[in-house]
Design an enzyme around this catalytic site. Sequence first.
Site, PDB file in Angstrom:
ATOM      1  N   ASP A   1      96.786 -23.061 -62.742  1.00 42.66           N
ATOM      2  CA  ASP A   1      95.476 -23.370 -63.334  1.00 42.66           C
ATOM      3  C   ASP A   1      94.400 -22.594 -62.582  1.00 42.66           C
ATOM      4  O   ASP A   1      94.096 -22.915 -61.429  1.00 42.66           O
ATOM      5  CB  ASP A   1      95.230 -24.875 -63.235  1.00 42.66           C
ATOM      6  CG  ASP A   1      93.909 -25.316 -63.877  1.00 42.66           C
ATOM      7  OD1 ASP A   1      93.132 -24.445 -64.328  1.00 42.66           O
ATOM      8  OD2 ASP A   1      93.671 -26.531 -63.929  1.00 42.66           O
TER       9      ASP A   1
ATOM     10  N   SER B   1      90.817 -32.438 -66.964  1.00 46.70           N
ATOM     11  CA  SER B   1      89.757 -31.462 -67.216  1.00 46.70           C
ATOM     12  C   SER B   1      88.406 -32.188 -67.290  1.00 46.70           C
ATOM     13  O   SER B   1      88.065 -32.906 -66.346  1.00 46.70           O
ATOM     14  CB  SER B   1      90.078 -30.686 -68.499  1.00 46.70           C
ATOM     15  OG  SER B   1      89.273 -29.551 -68.598  1.00 46.70           O
TER      16      SER B   1
ATOM     17  N   ARG C   1      85.591 -20.197 -78.849  1.00 44.69           N
ATOM     18  CA  ARG C   1      86.883 -20.830 -78.634  1.00 44.69           C
ATOM     19  C   ARG C   1      87.912 -19.818 -78.115  1.00 44.69           C
ATOM     20  O   ARG C   1      88.724 -20.133 -77.248  1.00 44.69           O
ATOM     21  CB  ARG C   1      87.366 -21.449 -79.937  1.00 44.69           C
ATOM     22  CG  ARG C   1      88.744 -22.070 -79.877  1.00 44.69           C
ATOM     23  CD  ARG C   1      88.815 -23.256 -78.936  1.00 44.69           C
ATOM     24  NE  ARG C   1      90.036 -24.004 -79.105  1.00 44.69           N
ATOM     25  CZ  ARG C   1      90.356 -25.082 -78.388  1.00 44.69           C
ATOM     26  NH1 ARG C   1      89.535 -25.519 -77.456  1.00 44.69           N
ATOM     27  NH2 ARG C   1      91.468 -25.729 -78.596  1.00 44.69           N
TER      28      ARG C   1
ATOM     29  N   HIS D   1      95.779 -24.087 -67.069  1.00 51.00           N
ATOM     30  CA  HIS D   1      94.988 -25.318 -67.146  1.00 51.00           C
ATOM     31  C   HIS D   1      95.557 -26.305 -68.162  1.00 51.00           C
ATOM     32  O   HIS D   1      95.513 -27.522 -67.955  1.00 51.00           O
ATOM     33  CB  HIS D   1      93.547 -24.959 -67.498  1.00 51.00           C
ATOM     34  CG  HIS D   1      92.630 -26.126 -67.595  1.00 51.00           C
ATOM     35  ND1 HIS D   1      92.361 -26.939 -66.513  1.00 51.00           N
ATOM     36  CD2 HIS D   1      91.931 -26.651 -68.636  1.00 51.00           C
ATOM     37  CE1 HIS D   1      91.519 -27.899 -66.882  1.00 51.00           C
ATOM     38  NE2 HIS D   1      91.251 -27.740 -68.168  1.00 51.00           N
ATOM     39  N   ASP D   2      96.077 -25.801 -69.256  1.00 51.63           N
ATOM     40  CA  ASP D   2      96.607 -26.666 -70.318  1.00 51.63           C
ATOM     41  C   ASP D   2      97.835 -27.458 -69.899  1.00 51.63           C
ATOM     42  O   ASP D   2      98.310 -28.305 -70.680  1.00 51.63           O
ATOM     43  CB  ASP D   2      96.944 -25.836 -71.563  1.00 51.63           C
ATOM     44  CG  ASP D   2      95.781 -25.778 -72.543  1.00 51.63           C
ATOM     45  OD1 ASP D   2      94.750 -26.431 -72.287  1.00 51.63           O
ATOM     46  OD2 ASP D   2      95.914 -25.084 -73.572  1.00 51.63           O
TER      47      ASP D   2
END
Lengths: 374, 374
Positions: B323, B151, B227, B356-357
């Site tokens: 992602d 990232s 967040r 994405h994680d």
Amino acid sequence: MADASPIETHAHVLTLAEPLPLDSGRALAPVEIAYQTYGRLNAAKDNAIIVCHALTGDQHLASPHPKTGKPGWWSRVVGPNRPIDTNRFFVICSNVIGSCMGSSGPSSMADDGAPFAMRFPVITIRDMVRAQVALIDHLGIDRLHGIVGGSMGGMQALSWAANFPERCGAVLVLASAPRQSAQNIAFHEVGRQAIMADPEWKGGDYYTADLDDPRKVGPEAGLAVARMAAHITYLSEQGLTQKFGRRLQDRDAKTFGFDADFQVESYLRYQGLAFTDRFDANSYLYITRAMDYFDLAEEHGGRLANAFAGLKTRMCLVSFDTDWLYPTSESRAVAHAVNAAGAPVSFVELSAPFGHDSFLLDVPALDRVIEGFL
Amino acid sequence: MADASPIETHAHVLTLAEPLPLDSGRALAPVEIAYQTYGRLNAAKDNAIIVCHALTGDQHLASPHPKTGKPGWWSRVVGPNRPIDTNRFFVICSNVIGSCMGSSGPSSMADDGAPFAMRFPVITIRDMVRAQVALIDHLGIDRLHGIVGGSMGGMQALSWAANFPERCGAVLVLASAPRQSAQNIAFHEVGRQAIMADPEWKGGDYYTADLDDPRKVGPEAGLAVARMAAHITYLSEQGLTQKFGRRLQDRDAKTFGFDADFQVESYLRYQGLAFTDRFDANSYLYITRAMDYFDLAEEHGGRLANAFAGLKTRMCLVSFDTDWLYPTSESRAVAHAVNAAGAPVSFVELSAPFGHDSFLLDVPALDRVIEGFL
């Protein structure tokens, strides 16, 4: 195809004589339903089409918005010799209950003379449709020629088909889904938390005593953030790249600061601010909640096909290939369920670069589908 | 493969003797760089790997986080006999400048004895890398064996390759992009507006005079909303559906209210709140800005291949099929550019459901790629 003839339109407010029973077990009273009509109801009362609006939409379908002065949100589609031809059809669009454009919502006065605020009952998509049923009862319409809606409007159209099939003619569902996904609930929750975190929200009691007071009140900053987050989901990544890319806003170089250096930032900030001029934050809470609660299969014994068991009329579903909020797979699931229930259904995925908002924008193929189906 | 041997780790803070020149034309002083090391630097000083962390990451790669007590964020990957084997390699992870875990950032003291707050200069990804170059200079390392990042960490790895190719060994870039897209800028802007709309932000001057004061201060509500919005982008729609779907949280029926009825709401609220315990809101502003400014092609005459003209070493790019924040097309664009520049490059898209994680989670195929490449 379209001409520039003036459109015949009338604004109305219906006050229901009885409380409206709700899915929550509560009832809403008083109930006002603000609606706009276009064209004329024929003597047989069989040429009426109801158009159901989306989350932040309103009844000003094809005539200027009273607050912003902008053309109606579907002027491109509704009018004389347009895809929904007001020379042929009597078109009705009512503001959903829970909203803030004249129908009863959290900013309306309760019986005690103070705004409902968070005393307003939590409503569902089916409750919105119940109010519309009361409206066509009032108009003496037994059966609608058509029901049309995109996004949350499509959820209402699906709810009409599932719960009031005998009142339905052709049902046209655009860019919608039979239930709200986890990701979509998540985005709505971000918006709600942004509103409720704003100290100006005050537990929902931000309405001034004098509602004619022109001062802006309420959690405008939080509502703007909610709108910004939602707005991203209405567009496609591809569309954002084409429209803005990484281009700078009215400057030759980055400022190394926190101004809106990029066009996309400037655009989003504008979208957020402009929204607060025309929308009520509590309405945003209630309507997103209604969408999150929507799950047509759950309402009908856990099986989506059950929802369409009574449907005798035609249904058409349209999705857009760049819509990641209500992707094609959702419309396809409905098409399969309607088919399994034995009702005639057609389904088309259209190609358009605009993401979820495609149903509101200039997509000539959509116009042809609407005109052909109705 | 992995064993449970205790990992040798040391915490350090380096204070630079000179101001750090920045892309903005300004210079940062004083500069502290907090970093953690794992394993031992060999006598030839040629076994060092630097791991670059992501937006909200930190130097606590493989040892417990001092605030939360949780295991290091990449403990699965870094350790004795793990894919990045600390028996072989000397692994360095430094907190990026602009952050809040010991390196200089907006919450650090300026020379006048007050926190920088918004007086902190706007930094870039390349500025973060400049601080890391100063760190390896301090450690006497001429050339890193490897540079690894996911990232925003991948952006740093790319910036190393582009700007300091003579210092680079193998460069491994995970789930990243050569520039921030319009959609990603848009999501960041939502987060920044959520923070800056919070009255507790106070123009950034929310630090108490006594920084040891344990009271929570600052725009915690705004930071939590930021967040929450960002967190949605780190997961896939598919992953959210599998993990939460429309399941309710500790209840049998909807409450017809605004509590967290759905598990996904409860989860997001928790993610938002937990984040405010460990992160500084101003740091969030500065680091998202650095990411938005990142455009490796623009830095190198508008052509991405130019960025890699001096690269002699190997590069490997890994993307994940779910992602949507940094999709495969971004990694592919880098692979093509490196190839066009004549440097050896490999590229693989891995399948994993986590969005994405994925680069942070249990993806055995990723472990094999990391181990094999380094």
